[in-house]
Design a protein around this motif. Sequence first.
Motif, PDB file in Angstrom:
ATOM      1  N   PRO A  95      44.859  50.429  42.236  1.00 49.21           N
ATOM      2  CA  PRO A  95      45.058  49.116  42.897  1.00 49.21           C
ATOM      3  C   PRO A  95      45.542  49.341  44.203  1.00 49.21           C
ATOM      4  O   PRO A  95      45.138  48.518  45.146  1.00 49.21           O
ATOM      5  N   VAL A  96      46.331  50.138  44.347  1.00 49.11           N
ATOM      6  CA  VAL A  96      46.710  50.386  45.777  1.00 49.11           C
ATOM      7  C   VAL A  96      45.729  50.620  46.834  1.00 49.11           C
ATOM      8  O   VAL A  96      45.640  50.210  47.929  1.00 49.11           O
ATOM      9  N   LEU A 182      42.087  47.340  38.952  1.00 51.47           N
ATOM     10  CA  LEU A 182      41.748  47.445  40.323  1.00 51.47           C
ATOM     11  C   LEU A 182      41.363  46.176  41.045  1.00 51.47           C
ATOM     12  O   LEU A 182      41.864  45.793  42.183  1.00 51.47           O
ATOM     13  N   LEU A 183      40.679  45.328  40.150  1.00 51.65           N
ATOM     14  CA  LEU A 183      40.345  44.144  40.846  1.00 51.65           C
ATOM     15  C   LEU A 183      41.432  43.222  41.120  1.00 51.65           C
ATOM     16  O   LEU A 183      41.605  42.179  42.171  1.00 51.65           O
ATOM     17  N   MET A 184      42.473  43.172  40.151  1.00 51.10           N
ATOM     18  CA  MET A 184      43.595  42.341  40.609  1.00 51.10           C
ATOM     19  C   MET A 184      44.356  42.894  42.010  1.00 51.10           C
ATOM     20  O   MET A 184      44.864  42.124  42.655  1.00 51.10           O
ATOM     21  N   GLY A 185      44.410  44.124  41.983  1.00 51.26           N
ATOM     22  CA  GLY A 185      44.961  44.672  43.500  1.00 51.26           C
ATOM     23  C   GLY A 185      44.055  44.236  44.629  1.00 51.26           C
ATOM     24  O   GLY A 185      44.552  43.822  45.670  1.00 51.26           O
ATOM     25  N   ALA A 198      51.140  43.078  50.266  1.00 48.16           N
ATOM     26  CA  ALA A 198      50.164  43.124  48.942  1.00 48.16           C
ATOM     27  C   ALA A 198      50.574  43.944  48.025  1.00 48.16           C
ATOM     28  O   ALA A 198      50.759  43.797  46.765  1.00 48.16           O
ATOM     29  N   ILE A 199      50.808  45.279  48.433  1.00 44.41           N
ATOM     30  CA  ILE A 199      51.410  46.362  47.298  1.00 44.41           C
ATOM     31  C   ILE A 199      52.635  45.911  46.578  1.00 44.41           C
ATOM     32  O   ILE A 199      53.053  45.792  45.426  1.00 44.41           O
ATOM     33  N   VAL A 200      53.815  45.355  47.475  1.00 48.48           N
ATOM     34  CA  VAL A 200      54.868  44.834  46.767  1.00 48.48           C
ATOM     35  C   VAL A 200      54.897  43.597  45.654  1.00 48.48           C
ATOM     36  O   VAL A 200      55.310  43.653  44.721  1.00 48.48           O
ATOM     37  N   VAL A 201      54.095  42.750  46.300  1.00 45.93           N
ATOM     38  CA  VAL A 201      53.735  41.429  45.285  1.00 45.93           C
ATOM     39  C   VAL A 201      52.901  42.146  44.015  1.00 45.93           C
ATOM     40  O   VAL A 201      53.333  41.439  42.933  1.00 45.93           O
TER      41      VAL A 201
END
Length: 273
Positions: A95-96, A182-185, A198-201
């Motif tokens: 996801p990252v 992955l799609l959520m990321g 985005a990574i933190v949230v």
Amino acid sequence: MSTTAHTELIRGAAEGGPADSAGPRERFTAPSLARLTKVELRKAADTRAGRWLLISAVLIAAVVAVARALSGDVADRTFAGSLELTMLPLGILLPVIGILLVTSEWSQRTALTTFSLVPHRDRVAGSKILAALVLGLAAAVISVAMAAVGNIVGIVATEADGSWSMSASTLGQALLGQELNLLMGVGFGLLLMSPALAIVVFFALPTVFTILGSMISSLEKTFEWIDPNSAFDPLTDGSMHGDDWAKLLVCSLLWVGLPLAAGLWRLMRREVK
């Protein structure tokens, strides 16, 4: 990204009429979605961060598979057990990569170039989403390969059970969980358009929901329908049953569909500088 340019000569009339003095004229055609997806896949590994994230994910999956084969309960040292563990690091790191994939234009200030070459932003966004899905499928293949290697090591080096038994349903659920994560990321990346934020949230917000659900007993049943961790977890070991699918659908709409839709809406309207 580049646009394919075809040069077409303007010829004269059919029966020897005067040639058009305008000379050659260039006709530009938009690149296909497949070509754009290929470009996005290459971009995912072009940056130092993306390249090392991919390498790290593969190495960690290999280490986890071998460690599983050499330790723990002998009865649990099976292909299915190894696969469950090898998919965990990939499920965290992929996801990252998806977030970096959709935020790179804004963090590296290449949005103007990208959207000048491909003015249709929906095509660019579609190619990024397709590239993310391809990465998820590739990650699942790598997980299967690492799990197989780990299982072989366990059979040869120890008295592990070494069972290769695994249903297609279990494998399909694991792949679905990988793709949804992955799609959520990607959705958070499109919505926030900042890699760090985005990574933190992405990691913090679901954790907060899980903590609240465990702390507030009166809302425990409600949080089962809106907490992505509790809804997605059964996919990793293929234990989905009954209303688990309904909970997964609700959480997918809230945590995947909604951020993707809002992110695409914002992308279409954001001013490019």
